[in-house]
Scaffold this motif. Structure first.
Motif, PDB file in Angstrom:
ATOM      1  N   LEU A 116       1.396  -6.693  -4.762  1.00 31.84           N
ATOM      2  CA  LEU A 116       0.864  -7.501  -3.675  1.00 31.84           C
ATOM      3  C   LEU A 116      -0.546  -7.022  -3.350  1.00 31.84           C
ATOM      4  O   LEU A 116      -0.802  -5.813  -3.323  1.00 31.84           O
ATOM      5  N   THR A 117      -1.476  -7.946  -3.118  1.00 35.21           N
ATOM      6  CA  THR A 117      -2.773  -7.565  -2.557  1.00 35.21           C
ATOM      7  C   THR A 117      -2.663  -7.696  -1.044  1.00 35.21           C
ATOM      8  O   THR A 117      -2.181  -8.701  -0.526  1.00 35.21           O
ATOM      9  N   VAL A 118      -3.094  -6.664  -0.346  1.00 42.96           N
ATOM     10  CA  VAL A 118      -3.050  -6.657   1.114  1.00 42.96           C
ATOM     11  C   VAL A 118      -4.486  -6.591   1.620  1.00 42.96           C
ATOM     12  O   VAL A 118      -5.110  -5.529   1.631  1.00 42.96           O
ATOM     13  N   ASN A 119      -5.021  -7.739   1.955  1.00 40.89           N
ATOM     14  CA  ASN A 119      -6.368  -7.829   2.509  1.00 40.89           C
ATOM     15  C   ASN A 119      -6.464  -9.081   3.366  1.00 40.89           C
ATOM     16  O   ASN A 119      -5.458  -9.749   3.621  1.00 40.89           O
ATOM     17  N   MET A 120      -7.646  -9.428   3.807  1.00 39.38           N
ATOM     18  CA  MET A 120      -7.802 -10.573   4.700  1.00 39.38           C
ATOM     19  C   MET A 120      -7.388 -11.883   4.040  1.00 39.38           C
ATOM     20  O   MET A 120      -6.997 -12.843   4.690  1.00 39.38           O
ATOM     21  N   LYS A 121      -7.458 -11.919   2.711  1.00 39.48           N
ATOM     22  CA  LYS A 121      -7.097 -13.138   1.994  1.00 39.48           C
ATOM     23  C   LYS A 121      -5.714 -13.077   1.363  1.00 39.48           C
ATOM     24  O   LYS A 121      -5.134 -14.091   1.015  1.00 39.48           O
ATOM     25  N   GLY A 122      -5.199 -11.864   1.181  1.00 35.38           N
ATOM     26  CA  GLY A 122      -3.921 -11.710   0.493  1.00 35.38           C
ATOM     27  C   GLY A 122      -2.743 -11.840   1.434  1.00 35.38           C
ATOM     28  O   GLY A 122      -2.860 -12.163   2.612  1.00 35.38           O
ATOM     29  N   ALA A 128      19.953   6.071  -1.784  1.00 32.28           N
ATOM     30  CA  ALA A 128      19.010   5.569  -0.782  1.00 32.28           C
ATOM     31  C   ALA A 128      18.436   4.233  -1.220  1.00 32.28           C
ATOM     32  O   ALA A 128      17.321   3.884  -0.874  1.00 32.28           O
ATOM     33  N   LYS A 129      19.174   3.471  -1.978  1.00 30.85           N
ATOM     34  CA  LYS A 129      18.659   2.227  -2.545  1.00 30.85           C
ATOM     35  C   LYS A 129      18.447   1.144  -1.498  1.00 30.85           C
ATOM     36  O   LYS A 129      17.787   0.148  -1.754  1.00 30.85           O
ATOM     37  N   ASP A 130      18.993   1.312  -0.288  1.00 32.73           N
ATOM     38  CA  ASP A 130      18.843   0.291   0.743  1.00 32.73           C
ATOM     39  C   ASP A 130      17.613   0.518   1.612  1.00 32.73           C
ATOM     40  O   ASP A 130      17.437  -0.167   2.614  1.00 32.73           O
ATOM     41  N   SER A 131      16.785   1.483   1.261  1.00 41.00           N
ATOM     42  CA  SER A 131      15.578   1.768   2.042  1.00 41.00           C
ATOM     43  C   SER A 131      14.359   1.145   1.379  1.00 41.00           C
ATOM     44  O   SER A 131      14.275   1.061   0.152  1.00 41.00           O
ATOM     45  N   HIS A 132      13.401   0.692   2.202  1.00 39.86           N
ATOM     46  CA  HIS A 132      12.133   0.202   1.668  1.00 39.86           C
ATOM     47  C   HIS A 132      11.418   1.333   0.940  1.00 39.86           C
ATOM     48  O   HIS A 132      11.589   2.514   1.245  1.00 39.86           O
ATOM     49  N   SER A 133      10.572   0.963  -0.019  1.00 39.35           N
ATOM     50  CA  SER A 133       9.708   1.947  -0.664  1.00 39.35           C
ATOM     51  C   SER A 133       8.403   1.269  -1.053  1.00 39.35           C
ATOM     52  O   SER A 133       8.341   0.039  -1.169  1.00 39.35           O
ATOM     53  N   SER A 134       7.358   2.074  -1.265  1.00 39.44           N
ATOM     54  CA  SER A 134       6.067   1.470  -1.583  1.00 39.44           C
ATOM     55  C   SER A 134       5.157   2.434  -2.326  1.00 39.44           C
ATOM     56  O   SER A 134       5.342   3.655  -2.283  1.00 39.44           O
ATOM     57  N   ALA A 163       0.567   6.966 -12.482  1.00 38.68           N
ATOM     58  CA  ALA A 163       0.984   6.870 -11.079  1.00 38.68           C
ATOM     59  C   ALA A 163       2.042   5.787 -10.908  1.00 38.68           C
ATOM     60  O   ALA A 163       3.018   5.968 -10.160  1.00 38.68           O
ATOM     61  N   VAL A 164       1.880   4.645 -11.595  1.00 40.22           N
ATOM     62  CA  VAL A 164       2.875   3.573 -11.546  1.00 40.22           C
ATOM     63  C   VAL A 164       4.204   4.066 -12.125  1.00 40.22           C
ATOM     64  O   VAL A 164       5.280   3.823 -11.557  1.00 40.22           O
ATOM     65  N   ILE A 165       4.127   4.779 -13.234  1.00 36.70           N
ATOM     66  CA  ILE A 165       5.346   5.344 -13.835  1.00 36.70           C
ATOM     67  C   ILE A 165       6.012   6.313 -12.864  1.00 36.70           C
ATOM     68  O   ILE A 165       7.252   6.322 -12.712  1.00 36.70           O
ATOM     69  N   THR A 166       5.203   7.118 -12.190  1.00 38.64           N
ATOM     70  CA  THR A 166       5.757   8.066 -11.215  1.00 38.64           C
ATOM     71  C   THR A 166       6.506   7.328 -10.119  1.00 38.64           C
ATOM     72  O   THR A 166       7.582   7.770  -9.667  1.00 38.64           O
ATOM     73  N   TYR A 167       5.970   6.193  -9.690  1.00 41.12           N
ATOM     74  CA  TYR A 167       6.655   5.401  -8.660  1.00 41.12           C
ATOM     75  C   TYR A 167       7.993   4.876  -9.172  1.00 41.12           C
ATOM     76  O   TYR A 167       9.004   4.912  -8.456  1.00 41.12           O
ATOM     77  N   VAL A 168       8.035   4.424 -10.405  1.00 41.36           N
ATOM     78  CA  VAL A 168       9.293   3.944 -10.986  1.00 41.36           C
ATOM     79  C   VAL A 168      10.299   5.098 -11.062  1.00 41.36           C
ATOM     80  O   VAL A 168      11.486   4.932 -10.735  1.00 41.36           O
ATOM     81  N   LEU A 169       9.839   6.277 -11.472  1.00 40.81           N
ATOM     82  CA  LEU A 169      10.723   7.444 -11.530  1.00 40.81           C
ATOM     83  C   LEU A 169      11.226   7.817 -10.144  1.00 40.81           C
ATOM     84  O   LEU A 169      12.405   8.177  -9.962  1.00 40.81           O
ATOM     85  N   HIS A 188      10.344  -3.355  -2.210  1.00 37.55           N
ATOM     86  CA  HIS A 188       9.783  -2.296  -3.056  1.00 37.55           C
ATOM     87  C   HIS A 188       8.492  -2.851  -3.633  1.00 37.55           C
ATOM     88  O   HIS A 188       8.520  -3.764  -4.460  1.00 37.55           O
ATOM     89  N   VAL A 189       7.359  -2.323  -3.182  1.00 40.00           N
ATOM     90  CA  VAL A 189       6.092  -2.994  -3.446  1.00 40.00           C
ATOM     91  C   VAL A 189       5.007  -2.011  -3.844  1.00 40.00           C
ATOM     92  O   VAL A 189       4.942  -0.899  -3.326  1.00 40.00           O
ATOM     93  N   ILE A 190       4.178  -2.453  -4.787  1.00 40.43           N
ATOM     94  CA  ILE A 190       2.922  -1.766  -5.090  1.00 40.43           C
ATOM     95  C   ILE A 190       1.835  -2.564  -4.395  1.00 40.43           C
ATOM     96  O   ILE A 190       1.534  -3.699  -4.784  1.00 40.43           O
ATOM     97  N   ALA A 191       1.278  -1.996  -3.313  1.00 38.72           N
ATOM     98  CA  ALA A 191       0.296  -2.696  -2.485  1.00 38.72           C
ATOM     99  C   ALA A 191      -1.108  -2.293  -2.903  1.00 38.72           C
ATOM    100  O   ALA A 191      -1.452  -1.103  -2.890  1.00 38.72           O
ATOM    101  N   VAL A 192      -1.904  -3.282  -3.271  1.00 38.99           N
ATOM    102  CA  VAL A 192      -3.289  -3.055  -3.680  1.00 38.99           C
ATOM    103  C   VAL A 192      -4.192  -3.614  -2.587  1.00 38.99           C
ATOM    104  O   VAL A 192      -4.025  -4.768  -2.170  1.00 38.99           O
ATOM    105  N   GLY A 193      -5.115  -2.818  -2.097  1.00 39.84           N
ATOM    106  CA  GLY A 193      -5.980  -3.308  -1.034  1.00 39.84           C
ATOM    107  C   GLY A 193      -7.112  -2.359  -0.730  1.00 39.84           C
ATOM    108  O   GLY A 193      -7.367  -1.402  -1.465  1.00 39.84           O
TER     109      GLY A 193
END
Length: 925
Positions: free
Chosen positions: A512-518, A425-431, A409-415, A532-537
Motif C-alpha cells: 500500500l502507498t500511504v500518502n496524500m494521494k494513496g 499470534a496470527k490474529d494480530s495486525h502486522s506491518s 528486508a521484505v524477506i525478513t518481514y515474511v520470516l 498485514h501490510v507493507i506500507a510505502v510512503g
C-alpha cells in the motif's frame, strides 16, 4: 476459548483476588492461570503461555508520573471532584473500559489518571465565568501513548463542563481519520459515521450497560471518520447561539481553509461575538505546522494564524499542545503577541513532561551504545541503494529495481510473519514500513516493485517450501541465509518449521502507498481478518501515524532536522513478546543522527527536571539543546526565529566557581552527601594522597583530577556552571575534561573540607561534621541561616554569597598545600602587574597557585520562615562545593547550543554574579 476472552475473564478474577493491591508477587500470575482461574482446562499450552505473558505486561509494567513547570494558578479540579453535585460520565466509563478490556497496563492507567488530573488543574475552570485563556504543552515520546493521554484529558474536560473540543490532528487525511477513529472509540462511544438507524456502538459505551438508571451519552461530532469539518455536518448538532447542551468534538487537519471554516462557523453562532465557551483545543504534533515560522516579526504563517483565530472565538479557551519533539514550541518567544489574533502558542501556563511505561521501546533502547536492542534490531545498510534510490533525487526519478537490502528486508518481514503464526499470534495486525522518498511517483514505483517481488516469492514458496527438494529454489535457499543471519538462535523455531509456514505467512501480505494521494491504513474494516501490510510512503508515515504491529522498517531519508528525524521512528513504542524480532534498516549515518538527536531530547527533559527542582516557571525555562556533532539541526531553522545559536564554553581560568545555592530537597542533599562520602573514601584508600587537619579543616593534597571530575559530575547542583547537560556533563565538567589526562594541567588537586573546632555558633550548637567526612575527628560545620526565599526562587537555599573564599576561611587555611607567605608575595606581585585590570586578590592568588583547589562546603543550614526557624535536616548538613582553577594554556573548547531568550538571561545573570559584591548571605563565622 480465544485469547481475548481468556484474558478478560482471568483479569476480572485476579482483580477480585487482589482486592485493590498494586503489587503482584513473582510466580503468582502463572500459578493463578493454572490452578485458580477455573478455565485452565480450556487453554492449551501455547494459549496459556500467551495469557501469562499478557498478564505479566499488564500487572508488572510500571509508569512514573513525569515532571512539570507551571505558573501559580488557582486550583479548582480537586475541589470539583469532591462536590456532591459532580457526576462524571465520560472518564469513569473510559477508565473502567481500559481496566477490563484494553491492553494498557494497570499502572499506566493509574498514571494516566493522576497525570491528567494534574493537567486538568492547569486548564481554565469551566465553572468560572472569568476570562482565563490558558496555554500549555505536554511532552511525550514518539509512539508512546500521547493519544491515550489526551483521550483521557478530553473525557475529564467534558465531564468538567468544556463544551467545544477541537483536536488538531496533523496534516494528512490518514492521520486525521485515525485520530477520529480513536476518539470515537474512547470518548464519543459510537462511530461518527452512519445515522440513528445504522450506527456502530463501541465497547466503551457498553461497560455500564445493565446498571440501574444508566443512560448512554454521546457527544456531538462536528467531523466524522470520512469527512473533515464542513458547515453541513454541523446543522443538527444542537447548538443554540453557541450554547451546547452536550460536548461537541471536532477532529480537523491543520489546514488553513478547514480551520478558517471552523472559526467562521463558531463566530456565526453569536453573530461575530465571542462564545462563552468553554473551549479546549488539543494540538497533536504541536511542533509541526503550528509554529509561526515567518522571518518577519509582524507577519504570521497561515496555520499559526488560523489556530490563534480559533482560540479567539471563545472568551474562555485552553490550548494544549502535544508533541514528542518540542524544540520548536520552546523556541516561540514567550512575549509574542499580535493585536488581532492574540498571544502566540508558547506554553505560557504549564509544561508537562510525560514518562513512558517501562515496556516502552525508545531511542535509548535502540540507539544508545549500551541500548539493549541496538545489536539485534538495528541493521546497518550496505551501499547497494545509492545508485537505485539516492538520498537526493527529483520527483521524476525512475526506479527500475529494488536494492538487494530492501529485498532482504521484505524477506525478513515474511520470516517474522512465519514466527508469529507459529507463536499463535496470527490474529494480530502486522506491518512493514518503507520510507525511501518524499515523492508520490517514486513511492508508487517502489510499491509496484515490492509487489512484483512478493509475487515472485509467493510462486517459489508455493512450489517449493513444503518439498523435500526445496533447495532447488534459489530464493528459498536465500531465505534460509536471511533466516540464519536474523533469527536463528533467538527464535524457538527451527528453519524447517518456518519453511513450512512460509505460505501462510506471505499469502495475506498486501502492499500500500500511504500518502496524500494513496489509500489509508484501514484497520477498522479488518476486524475479522487482521491487516498485514507493507506500507510505502513519505510524510504520511513520518508524523503521528501508527502502524499496528510494525515489525520491519527500511528507511532512506536525507533529514536535516532532529525533530523530523525522530518522528520518522515509527518503530518506537510497544512490541510485546516480539521486540527482539523487529528489524530497522538504516544507513550508518542515520543511526548516528538518531543517537545524537535522541541525546538532545533527553538533555531537554533533564533540563526540565532541573528547572522543576528550582521552582521555575515555563516562561523562565532556559532551553539549551546541544546540536549534534554530526551536523544535524535540532529543528528547522525557520522554527528557531527567537533562538540564538550560542557557543557555551566555560572559561574558568584563574576563577573561583561557587555552587552557592543548594536544592531545598532532603533527598537530593542526602544523595550529594553519599557521593561526597564515597569520594572521601577513595582519597583515604589512595596511598599517594596526603591528608592533614589544620584548625578544624581537613586537607588532602596530590588528589587525582579524574576523581575530582567524577565527583563534580555526580553532584546535583542548581547553578548554570554545574548543572547537567543531557549526556551528564556540565560547563565545569567539560572545562575539566579538556585539561585532565593528556593535557595534564588539572591532574593533581588540593581538596579541603573547611570546618571549625568550636561546638558553639551564633545560631546555637553547631552540627558536627559527618563522621565519614571528618575521619573521626571532632570537627563542626559552619553555620548558614538564610531567609526563606533568599534567591527569589522556590526550592532553593542560598548558602554562600558570591564573595571569594577569603571571606569564608581564615587566611592561614586558605592556601592548602602551598607556602602561604610566599604565595601571598607572588599574588601581590601579580596584582601590581595587573593593576589596570583591577584583578581581585582572589584572582591573583589563583594565578599564583601550583595546584587547583576543590573546597567541599558542609553547612549547618537554617531557613528563617514566618512560621519559625527550620533546618534543612536534623543533624544533617547541607553540602556544596566551590572550585578554584589555576591558569590554563589551553583555549576553551566550544559547544554550540540553541539558546532561548530565557537561557540567555540566565547566563547573563550568572556572568553578572561574578561582578557583584553579593552579601545576601552573611558570613556567620
Amino acid at each position: 476459548m480465544d485469547l481475548e476472552a481468556s484474558i478478560a475473564f482471568i483479569r476480572k478474577e485476579i482483580d477480585k483476588h487482589l482486592a485493590g493491591r498494586m503489587e503482584v508477587p513473582e510466580g503468582f500470575l502463572d500459578n493463578f492461570v493454572q490452578f485458580e482461574s477455573g478455565i485452565s482446562s480450556l487453554l492449551d499450552e501455547d494459549l496459556r503461555i500467551q495469557v501469562v505473558r499478557h498478564l505479566e505486561s499488564y500487572y508488572w509494567t510500571k509508569q512514573e508520573d513525569g515532571h512539570s513547570l507551571s505558573l501559580d494558578m488557582p486550583s479548582w479540579y480537586p475541589e470539583l471532584k469532591l462536590r456532591d453535585d459532580f457526576h462524571p460520565h465520560f472518564w469513569p466509563r473510559l477508565k473502567e473500559y481500559w481496566e477490563e478490556y484494553s491492553v494498557i497496563p494497570r499502572d499506566a492507567i493509574r498514571s494516566t489518571d493522576k497525570v491528567t488530573d494534574e493537567i486538568m488543574d492547569y486548564l481554565g475552570n469551566p465553572g468560572s465565568s472569568e476570562l482565563w485563556p490558558r496555554s500549555g504543552l505536554v511532552m511525550g515520546h514518539v509512539q508512546s501513548g500521547k493519544t491515550t493521554n489526551y483521550s483521557a484529558l478530553i473525557t475529564k474536560a467534558a465531564d468538567a463542563g468544556y463544551r467545544i473540543i477541537v483536536v488538531l490532528a496533523g496534516l494528512t487525511n490518514a492521520l486525521r481519520k485515525q485520530t477520529q477513529e480513536r476518539l470515537d472509540e474512547t470518548f464519543v462511544g459510537k462511530s461518527s459515521l452512519g445515522d440513528e438507524f445504522n450506527i456502530e456502538i463501541y465497547p466503551v459505551s457498553q461497560v455500564f450497560s445493565g446498571r440501574p438508571g444508566y443512560q448512554p451519552r454521546y457527544p456531538y461530532c462536528g467531523t466524522t471518520q470520512s469527512k473533515d469539518f464542513n458547515v453541513d455536518t454541523t446543522r443538527s448538532v444542537g447548538a443554540s447561539e453557541g450554547n451546547f447542551a452536550d460536548p461537541i468534538l471536532f477532529v480537523t487537519k491543520k489546514h488553513p481553509s478547514v480551520l478558517e471554516r471552523l472559526a467562521n462557523w463558531l463566530k456565526s453562532l453569536q453573530e461575530g461575538r465571542k462564545l462563552d465557551g468553554p473551549m479546549l483545543v488539543i494540538d497533536d504534533e504541536a511542533d509541526n505546522a503550528s509554529v509561526n515560522t515567518s522571518k518577519y516579526q509582524n507577519e504570521i504563517t497561515r496555520i499559526n494564524q488560523r489556530i490563534r483565530e480559533l482560540l479567539q472565538c471563545s472568551r474562555r479557551s485552553t490550548y494544549v499542545g502535544y508533541t514528542a519533539t518540542p524544540f520548536a514550541n520552546i523556541f516561540i518567544h514567550p512575549d509574542s503577541r499580535h493585536s488581532m489574533v492574540g498571544d502566540d502558542l508558547f506554553p505560557k501556563h504549564f509544561i508537562k513532561s510525560l514518562e513512558p511505561p517501562s515496556n516502552y521501546i525508545g531511542a535509548r533502547d535502540l540507539f544508545a551504545e549500551d541500548g539493549r536492542l541496538a545489536d539485534p534490531c538495528v541493521v546497518d545498510l550496505p551501499d547497494d541503494w545509492q545508485e537505485i534510490l539516492p538520498l537526493r533525487h527529483k520527483s521524476d526519478h525512475a526506479v527500475f529495481e529494488l536494492p538487494v537490502s530492501l529485498k532482504n528486508a521484505v524477506i525478513t518481514y515474511v520470516l517474522f510473519r512465519a514466527i508469529r503464526i507459529l507463536s499463535r499470534a496470527k490474529d494480530s495486525h502486522s506491518s512493514m514500513l518503507v520510507n525511501v522518498s518524499r515523492f508520490n511517483k517514486v513511492q508508487a514505483s517502489v510499491q509496484n516493485l515490492i509487489e512484483d517481488f512478493l509475487s515472485e516469492l509467493r510462486s517459489e514458496i508455493d512450489a517449493w517450501s513444503k518439498s523435500a527438494e526445496w533447495r532447488t529454489s534459489d530464493l528459498l535457499s536465500h531465505m534460509e541465509v536471511v533466516w540464519n543471519r536474523e533469527y536463528d538462535g533467538i527464535s524457538e523455531f527451527d528453519w524447517s518449521a518456518i519453511r513450512e509456514s512460509l505460505g501462510a505467512a506471505i499469502r495475506p501480505i498486501e502492499t500500500l502507498t500511504v500518502n496524500m494521494k494513496g489509500a489509508a491504513l484501514d484497520y477498522k474494516s479488518r476486524r475479522g481478518s487482521p491487516l498485514h501490510v507493507i506500507a510505502v510512503g513519505g510524510l504520511a508515515l513520518a508524523r503521528g501515524l501508527t502502524l499496528e504491529g510494525l515489525a520491519v522498517s527500511y528507511v532512506l531519508r536525507n533529514v536535516g532536522a532532529g525533530d523530523t528525524l525522530l518522528q520518522l521512528g515509527r518503530w518506537f513504542g510497544y512490541r510485546p513478546g516480539y521486540e527482539d524480532k523487529c528489524r530497522i534498516y538504516l544507513t550508518e549515518e542515520m543511526r548516528e543522527h538518531f543517537k545524537h538527536t535522541s541525546l538532545s531530547v533527553e538533555e531537554l527533559r533533564q533540563d526540565l527536571i532541573r528547572m522543576e527542582r528550582l521552582g521555575r516557571k515555563p516562561y523562565e525555562f532556559g532551553l539549551k539543546v546541544r546540536q549534534s556533532p554530526t551536523g544535524i539541526a535540532i529543528t528547522a531553522a525557520n522554527k528557531m526565529r527567537t533562538a540564538e545559536p550560542i557557543k557555551l564554553a566555560g572559561d574558568f581560568s584563574s576563577k573561583h566557581v561557587q555552587a552557592h545555592e543548594i536544592f531545598d530537597d532532603k533527598t537530593v542533599n542526602n544523595e550529594n552527601i553519599s557521593r561526597i562520602s564515597s569520594f572521601l573514601d577513595e582519597l583515604s584508600s589512595d596511598s599517594s594522597v596526603a591528608s592533614s587537619t589544620v584548625s578544624g579543616t581537613r586537607v588532602w593534597t596530590n588528589v587525582p583530577g579524574r576523581l575530582v571530575l567524577r565527583l563534580l559530575e555526580a553532584l546535583e547542583l542548581p547553578q548554570v556552571e554545574f548543572s547537567k547537560m543531557g549526556d551528564g556533563t556540565s560547563l565545569v565538567g567539560d572545562y575539566m575534561r579538556d585539561r585532565v589526562g593528556s593535557a595534564g594541567e588539572l591532574d593533581f588537586w588540593t581538596v579541603a573540607l573547611p570546618g571549625t573546632e568550636s561546638a558553639s555558633g551564633k545560631h546555637g550548637p553547631r552540627i558536627p561534621m559527618p563522621e565519614q567526612f571528618s575521619g573521626g575527628e571532632k570537627i563542626f560545620c559552619r553555620q548558614r541561616y538564610t531567609a526563606e526565599h533568599a534567591t527569589d526562587r522556590q526550592n532553593i537555599i542560598k548558602i554562600t554569597g558570591s564573595k571569594n573564599v577569603v571571606a569564608d576561611l581564615p587566611k592561614n587555611d586558605l592556601f592548602y598545600g602551598e607556602e602561604t607567605s610566599s604565595l601571598l608575595q607572588m599574588a601581590e606581585r601579580v596584582r601590581e602587574e595587573n593593576s589596570d585590570s583591577k584583578w581581585s586578590m582572589e584572582r591573583c592568588i589563583l594565578e599564583s597557585r601550583r595546584s587547583p583547589l576543590l573546597l567541599i562546603h558542609c553547612f549547618d543550614v537554617g531557613i528563617k520562615k514566618r512560621s519559625g526557624q527550620t533546618k534543612l535536616g536534623e543533624n544533617i548538613p547541607g553540602v556544596s562545593v566551590s572550585v578554584g582553577f589555576i591558569p590554563t594554556s589551553i583555549e576553551p573548547q566550544e559547544h554550540t547550543y540553541a539558546a532561548s531568550v530565557r537561557l540567555i538571561e540566565q547566563l547573563k545573570a550568572a556572568a553578572d554574579r561574578e561582578e557583584e559584591d553579593d552579601d545576601e548571605v552573611p558570613d556567620d563565622d
